[in-house]
Design a protein around this motif. Structure first.
Motif, PDB file in Angstrom:
ATOM      1  N   VAL A  59      39.179  19.044  65.316  1.00  0.00           N
ATOM      2  CA  VAL A  59      39.189  20.241  64.469  1.00  0.00           C
ATOM      3  C   VAL A  59      39.766  19.848  63.114  1.00  0.00           C
ATOM      4  CG1 VAL A  59      40.019  22.609  64.185  1.00  0.00           C
ATOM      5  CG2 VAL A  59      39.494  21.734  66.475  1.00  0.00           C
ATOM      6  N   THR A  60      39.009  20.151  62.088  1.00  0.00           N
ATOM      7  CA  THR A  60      39.435  19.841  60.729  1.00  0.00           C
ATOM      8  C   THR A  60      39.425  21.120  59.910  1.00  0.00           C
ATOM      9  OG1 THR A  60      38.458  17.631  60.925  1.00  0.00           O
ATOM     10  CG2 THR A  60      38.997  18.430  58.703  1.00  0.00           C
ATOM     11  N   VAL A  61      40.561  21.381  59.197  1.00  0.00           N
ATOM     12  CA  VAL A  61      40.703  22.579  58.369  1.00  0.00           C
ATOM     13  C   VAL A  61      40.617  22.171  56.905  1.00  0.00           C
ATOM     14  CG1 VAL A  61      42.190  24.525  57.730  1.00  0.00           C
ATOM     15  CG2 VAL A  61      42.127  23.728  60.095  1.00  0.00           C
ATOM     16  N   THR A  62      39.764  22.850  56.198  1.00  0.00           N
ATOM     17  CA  THR A  62      39.618  22.598  54.765  1.00  0.00           C
ATOM     18  C   THR A  62      39.669  23.918  54.009  1.00  0.00           C
ATOM     19  OG1 THR A  62      37.193  22.734  54.900  1.00  0.00           O
ATOM     20  CG2 THR A  62      38.193  20.550  55.201  1.00  0.00           C
ATOM     21  N   LEU A  64      42.096  25.761  52.727  1.00  0.00           N
ATOM     22  CA  LEU A  64      43.042  26.763  53.236  1.00  0.00           C
ATOM     23  C   LEU A  64      43.597  27.592  52.091  1.00  0.00           C
ATOM     24  CD1 LEU A  64      44.728  28.017  55.509  1.00  0.00           C
ATOM     25  CD2 LEU A  64      46.404  26.194  55.154  1.00  0.00           C
ATOM     26  N   ALA A  79      40.248  30.179  55.400  1.00  0.00           N
ATOM     27  CA  ALA A  79      40.098  28.735  55.542  1.00  0.00           C
ATOM     28  C   ALA A  79      38.723  28.415  56.105  1.00  0.00           C
ATOM     29  CB  ALA A  79      41.198  28.163  56.444  1.00  0.00           C
ATOM     30  N   VAL A  81      36.808  25.786  58.770  1.00  0.00           N
ATOM     31  CA  VAL A  81      37.132  24.974  59.952  1.00  0.00           C
ATOM     32  C   VAL A  81      35.880  24.193  60.352  1.00  0.00           C
ATOM     33  CG1 VAL A  81      37.938  24.994  62.333  1.00  0.00           C
ATOM     34  CG2 VAL A  81      38.853  26.660  60.692  1.00  0.00           C
ATOM     35  N   SER A 115      34.219  29.714  59.406  1.00  0.00           N
ATOM     36  CA  SER A 115      35.127  30.255  58.386  1.00  0.00           C
ATOM     37  C   SER A 115      36.133  31.190  59.057  1.00  0.00           C
ATOM     38  CB  SER A 115      34.335  31.012  57.305  1.00  0.00           C
ATOM     39  OG  SER A 115      33.615  32.095  57.884  1.00  0.00           O
ATOM     40  N   LEU A 116      37.405  31.011  58.667  1.00  0.00           N
ATOM     41  CA  LEU A 116      38.484  31.875  59.166  1.00  0.00           C
ATOM     42  C   LEU A 116      38.642  33.015  58.162  1.00  0.00           C
ATOM     43  CD1 LEU A 116      40.782  32.343  61.258  1.00  0.00           C
ATOM     44  CD2 LEU A 116      42.263  31.005  59.754  1.00  0.00           C
ATOM     45  N   VAL A 134      43.560  27.569  66.629  1.00  0.00           N
ATOM     46  CA  VAL A 134      42.118  27.421  66.836  1.00  0.00           C
ATOM     47  C   VAL A 134      41.906  26.423  67.963  1.00  0.00           C
ATOM     48  CG1 VAL A 134      39.924  26.787  65.783  1.00  0.00           C
ATOM     49  CG2 VAL A 134      41.682  27.934  64.409  1.00  0.00           C
ATOM     50  N   LYS A 148      44.266  23.497  67.201  1.00  0.00           N
ATOM     51  CA  LYS A 148      44.727  23.268  65.841  1.00  0.00           C
ATOM     52  C   LYS A 148      45.443  24.528  65.363  1.00  0.00           C
ATOM     53  CE  LYS A 148      44.851  21.078  61.819  1.00  0.00           C
ATOM     54  NZ  LYS A 148      45.519  19.791  61.612  1.00  0.00           N
ATOM     55  N   ILE A 150      47.025  26.717  62.399  1.00  0.00           N
ATOM     56  CA  ILE A 150      46.906  26.954  60.964  1.00  0.00           C
ATOM     57  C   ILE A 150      48.004  27.935  60.558  1.00  0.00           C
ATOM     58  CG2 ILE A 150      45.417  27.751  59.103  1.00  0.00           C
ATOM     59  CD1 ILE A 150      43.027  27.147  60.866  1.00  0.00           C
TER      60      ILE A 150
END
Length: 511
Positions: A59-62, A64, A79, A81, A115-116, A134, A148, A150
């Motif tokens: 899981v990668t978050v970008t 944010l 964010a 995801v 998308s969060l 997540v 993950k 956040i």
């Protein structure tokens, strides 16, 4: 990565094989004999690596967005995801979800990208930070997953106005206080933070007794302390009110008000004042009393008032001079001067009295009045008209009021009883009279008349001689055996009462 058994030709794995690094291998194998002339053969060995579910999803978050304002609208993207799994097939198929309920949701953008977004209302005063978990889980057997967390912080906006603990504040200020005296402190709180919670205090413009409130009070803009700008007199003003406003430093600024009720407390700063007809610190007043005055004879009544209130205005009366006087006394609360005993020949003809009027304040203030009481032999010896005790309508005390009510009640009950008794008696009389017929007098043509009552009848006959007439009275029927002759001489009035057999009486007269 591989090795081969020289004699048997068994190919064995020598190192670690990872499908995610290399999914297939191409190995060339050579076989050599041991003849005089060495000969060899070659072949190609193709090895395909089969995938197993040995990798959890990633899981990668970008992008944010943190912190997020508490007034952010629904649907705001917080964010991006991205999830991935190096395995293949079902082992690499990933499902994504949030671990717990929160005002956020995941929306699928395209494959493996989510998308969060905000799905509710944020309130920094309730929750200042959210930990959003997540969870990504593949479809392998057994499935593998990864979580993950956040962290999303909520930033403050100026959505709360300052609040006072109470809508009304009561302050008490003694009269004659010095300038700058602090009468009260108002404090407000703001649920916001930083600049949004910085409060300043100010007076709302209004007027008190014709003067602007800013000329009477000032408030410290930072601490909320209210100070007086002048000295107040309880006798002039007793209470007043004004408003204090608390304003925060947010954009836009928010404010709220509190009402301040100020009560001026009375101080004992006024001496008692003597009322007319007597004067204090002036000429001596004179009162005359007869030598024959009895014990308790009314001499004079001193009246005084005090501009203060409460205990400060509670007055008491005392004879200050001469001390040890045993001829006069004064009511401590009423101010009435009366004699304590009868006069004697040894007493002075003039008695100077100094009356002291004291209030109940702390310290006590007083006033004095002088009265000369002159003893006269009689009203004829002195032309001065004696002054009697002043008649004054005073308010009834509670005891007098109760006594008056009792007297009125007793009087009403007595009148009602008397009226009831008379009604009963009249009713009985009417019933008694109803048993008998009313009296009736009948005149005949020959000059005779008849008187009848109830069942009895009496005939009266007159002759033509007016100077002398004989009246014969007898009960019917005619003639009765016991008839009696009554003679009436003409010109004179004569009345004769005849007792009849029925015990009734009648009077006849020649008028």
């Amino acid at each position: 990565m591989f090795e081969i058994e020289a004699q048997s030709g068994d190919v064995r794995i020598k190192g670690d094989i990872d499908y995610e690094e290399k999914a297939a291998f191409e190995i060339r194998v050579q076989a050599t004999d041991k003849g005089p002339v060495t000969m060899s053969g070659h072949t190609k060995l193709l090895i395909e690596v089969l995938d197993i579910n040995d990798n959890p999803p990633d899981v990668t978050v970008t992008s944010l967005l943190s912190p997020v304002e508490e007034n952010a609208g629904k649907g705001t993207v917080i964010a991006l995801v991205m999830v991935s799994d190096p395995d293949s097939g079902k082992n690499g198929a990933v499902r994504v979800r949030l671990a717990s309920s929160s005002p956020f949701k995941l929306q699928s953008s395209f494959q493996n990208y989510y998308s969060l977004a905000l799905d509710g209302v944020l309130d920094r005063e309730n929750v200042t930070e959210y930990s959003i978990t997540v969870i990504a889980e593949d479809e392998g057997s057994p499935p593998m997953s990864r979580a993950k967390v956040i962290q999303v912080q909520v930033s403050d906006v100026n959505d709360n106005a300052p609040r006072f603990p109470n809508s009304v504040v009561y302050a008490y200020l003694p009269e004659n206080s010095k300038l700058g005296s602090i009468i009260s402190t108002v404090r407000a709180s703001d649920a916001d933070i930083m600049e949004n919670a910085q409060i300043t205090y100010s007076l709302l413009q209004s007027s008190v007794t014709g003067s602007p409130v800013s000329a009477l009070f000032k408030v410290n803009s930072l601490t909320g302390e209210i100070e007086s700008m002048k000295s107040f007199n309880y006798e002039d003003i007793k209470t007043f009110e004004f408003k204090v406003q608390a304003t925060d430093s947010g954009v836009p600024p928010l404010s709220s008000n509190v009402t301040v009720n100020v009560f001026i407390l009375d101080e004992n700063d006024n001496s008692p004042g003597i009322l007319a007809p007597y004067s204090e610190l002036g000429s001596v007043n004179t009162e005359n009393i007869p030598y024959s005055a009895d014990v308790g004879y009314f001499v004079a009544k001193i009246r005084a008032v005090d501009a203060d209130s409460g205990y400060n205005a509670l007055l008491s009366y005392h004879i200050s001079e001469p001390k040890g006087n045993n001829l006069f006394r004064i009511g401590t609360s009423s101010g009435e001067i009366r004699t304590k005993r009868r006069m004697s020949d040894n007493d002075l003809k003039t008695h100077p009295l100094v009356i002291l009027v004291c209030d109940n304040g702390e310290p006590s203030l007083s006033a004095t009045v002088s009265i000369d009481v002159v003893v006269v032999e009689s009203a004829g010896d002195d032309k001065t008209t004696f002054r009697h005790a002043p008649i004054k309508e005073e308010s009834f005390s509670d005891l007098n009021l109760y006594l008056l009510i009792a007297i009125v009640c007793v009087s009403v009950i007595f009148l009602l009883s008397l009226i009831s008794l008379m009604a009963v008696k009249c009713h009985r009389t009417d019933r008694s009279l109803g048993r008998y017929s009313a009296p009736m007098v009948t005149t005949h043509p020959d000059g005779s008349w008849s008187y009848s009552k109830s069942a009895q009848q009496y005939d009266v006959c007159f002759n033509s001689d007016t100077l002398k007439s004989d009246v014969v009275v007898f009960p019917a029927p005619f003639p009765p055996a016991d008839a009696e002759l009554i003679s009436i001489n003409g010109g004179d009035t004569f009345t004769r009462t005849q007792t009849l057999p029925n015990k009734e009486k009648m009077q006849l007269s020649n008028a």
